[in-house]
Design an enzyme around this catalytic site. Structure first.
Site, PDB file in Angstrom:
ATOM      1  N   LYS A 181       6.001  -4.991  15.676  1.00 49.67           N
ATOM      2  CA  LYS A 181       4.801  -5.821  15.544  1.00 49.67           C
ATOM      3  C   LYS A 181       4.722  -6.863  16.679  1.00 49.67           C
ATOM      4  CE  LYS A 181       3.673  -3.822  11.584  1.00 49.67           C
ATOM      5  NZ  LYS A 181       4.499  -2.702  11.197  1.00 49.67           N
TER       6      LYS A 181
HETATM    7  C1  PLP Z   1       4.491  -2.201   9.532  1.00 48.66           C
HETATM    8  C2  PLP Z   1       3.605  -2.030   8.375  1.00 48.66           C
HETATM    9  C3  PLP Z   1       4.069  -2.140   7.046  1.00 48.66           C
HETATM   10  C4  PLP Z   1       5.522  -2.288   6.697  1.00 48.66           C
HETATM   11  O1  PLP Z   1       6.114  -3.417   7.214  1.00 48.66           O
HETATM   12  P1  PLP Z   1       7.701  -3.641   7.000  1.00 48.66           P
HETATM   13  O2  PLP Z   1       7.875  -5.057   7.435  1.00 48.66           O
HETATM   14  O3  PLP Z   1       8.376  -2.662   7.902  1.00 48.66           O
HETATM   15  O4  PLP Z   1       8.020  -3.441   5.585  1.00 48.66           O
HETATM   16  C5  PLP Z   1       3.158  -2.055   6.013  1.00 48.66           C
HETATM   17  N1  PLP Z   1       1.856  -1.850   6.245  1.00 48.66           N
HETATM   18  C6  PLP Z   1       1.369  -1.699   7.497  1.00 48.66           C
HETATM   19  C7  PLP Z   1      -0.093  -1.475   7.691  1.00 48.66           C
HETATM   20  C8  PLP Z   1       2.228  -1.767   8.597  1.00 48.66           C
HETATM   21  O5  PLP Z   1       1.742  -1.599   9.825  1.00 48.66           O
END
Ligand code: PLP
Length: 375
Positions: A181
């Site tokens: 992210k």
């Molecule tokens: C990355 C992501 C998640 C999961 O995030 P984590 O921190 O890895 O649990 C959930 N929903 C979306 C849309 C994502 O892009």
């Protein structure tokens, strides 16, 4: 090889971790957890935030807070990460998958109302690529039918809908700090509690079903087991890392947006010639440059495109496989057709985009892309 992603360190991460170690407080809800939460509450005006060990955990907290029970229905876009649905399935929910928009992978807002039944308890929207869904419309529908809205803003830090920060509009919002992210802590997440009636219970669920937070604030004399919950809070080591990243939020966003704009400028002729589709940012949305993607004509072209980039030492990747076609979901549900979701599963390709990517690298990727589509 130009990688698809490379985690960026801003410089102070290990310094703050060292400080946390030296302070002797390593478990959660210490100085850095509070600093990071305060950052979100000040910068984005979120009423109350809690750091979590992942966005998945924040979604699980949301499912518990909304009292999702066996048989409740939850509307979720099919084109999303597993956790958006799974967190609610674990509470016994039936997931009702919605299709994407024709012009954006986010949920098609116009389809939501037809999916609502007396059992519908919540809608979970995903701001795909950090680009807002039409939240006025979604909140209106939810209000009319008395159901909750959770914003999966995992990709949407520092992105806005009509000037309002995403994650702060629905009853609850969730963010991810996974290393892919914009702002990272390896694994990590955040729950934004926008409806004050959830605040007290959220702290309890966060602290293993105990009223420990209230105890440390001096609100009660003893703490004990009062509700369900889990260990959703991250250690101070994670929070310290995250806080270092947050201090550089503006710099990180500026750089990503600059790179995103170079992609767009260099590829827009291909879109004008109908050779591929580029991301669309609606009037009401901002762009946090979480992702730059293109949509090819079909699956075969997508595979050739990814292969062509790879032959030129550039790593591009496709994204979600529609959840309504997943092995797990099909065990108990008939296969239905969600044409746009399937189209994005087959045709969407994400290009390299990370802080340390150089402008000249983006130019060379665009050159290879132009050659591929103009051949
Ligand atoms: C990355 C992501 C998640 C999961 O995030 P984590 O921190 O890895 O649990 C959930 N929903 C979306 C849309 C994502 O892009």
């Amino acid at each position: 090889m130009i990688p698809f992603n490379k985690p960026h360190l801003t410089g102070k991460e290990t310094h703050y971790i060292y400080d946390a170690v030296n302070s002797g407080k390593l478990s959660g809800n210490g100085k850095y957890t509070k600093k990071a939460q305060a950052f979100f509450e000040e910068k984005f005006r979120f009423k109350k935030t809690l750091l979590t060990t992942s966005c998945t955990d924040a979604l699980e907290m949301a499912a518990i807070l909304l009292n999702i029970v066996e048989g409740d229905e939850v509307i979720v876009p099919s084109y999303t990460f597993v956790s958006t649905a799974l967190a609610f399935v674990r509470q016994g929910a039936q997931i009702v998958f919605a299709d994407s928009r024709s012009d954006h992978p986010g949920i098609d807002e116009t389809l939501i109302e037809n999916l609502i039944t007396p059992k519908t308890k919540a809608i979970v929207v995903v701001h795909y690529a950090g680009v807002a869904c039409d939240m006025d419309l979604i909140m209106q529908i939810a209000k009319k039918h008395n159901i909750f809205v959770v914003e999966d803003a995992a990709q949407a830090i520092d992105s806005y809908y009509k000037g309002n920060p995403l994650g702060g509009i629905g009853h609850l919002g969730v963010f991810s700090f996974h290393e892919t992210k914009n702002i990272i802590s390896g694994e990590g997440g955040l729950l934004a509690i926008n409806d004050a009636s959830f605040e007290e219970r959220a702290e309890i669920i966060w602290e293993k079903g105990t009223n420990r937070s209230a105890f440390f604030k001096g609100e009660i004399d003893k703490y004990g087991w009062v509700d369900t919950g889990s260990s959703f809070l991250p250690s101070e080591l994670i929070s310290a890392f995250l806080y270092a990243q947050l201090e550089h939020l503006k710099d990180i966003q500026d750089k990503r947006i600059r790179l995103w704009n170079i992609y767009f400028e260099n590829l827009k002729d291909l879109q004008n010639e109908n050779l591929l589709k580029l991301p669309k940012i609606p009037e009401y949305a901002t762009n946090n440059a979480h992702m730059f993607y293109v949509v090819t004509k079909n699956l075969e072209e997508r595979d050739n495109f990814i292969r062509h980039l790879r032959e030129n030492d550039m790593h591009a990747v496709f994204h979600y496989l529609s959840l309504h076609t997943s092995k797990y979901y099909l065990k108990n549900h008939p296969l239905k057709s969600l044409p746009w979701s399937d189209e994005y599963s087959n045709c969407l390709v994400r290009l390299p985009l990370f802080y340390e990517l150089e402008e000249k690298q983006v130019n060379s990727i665009c050159k290879v892309i132009n050659e591929f589509f103009n051949k």
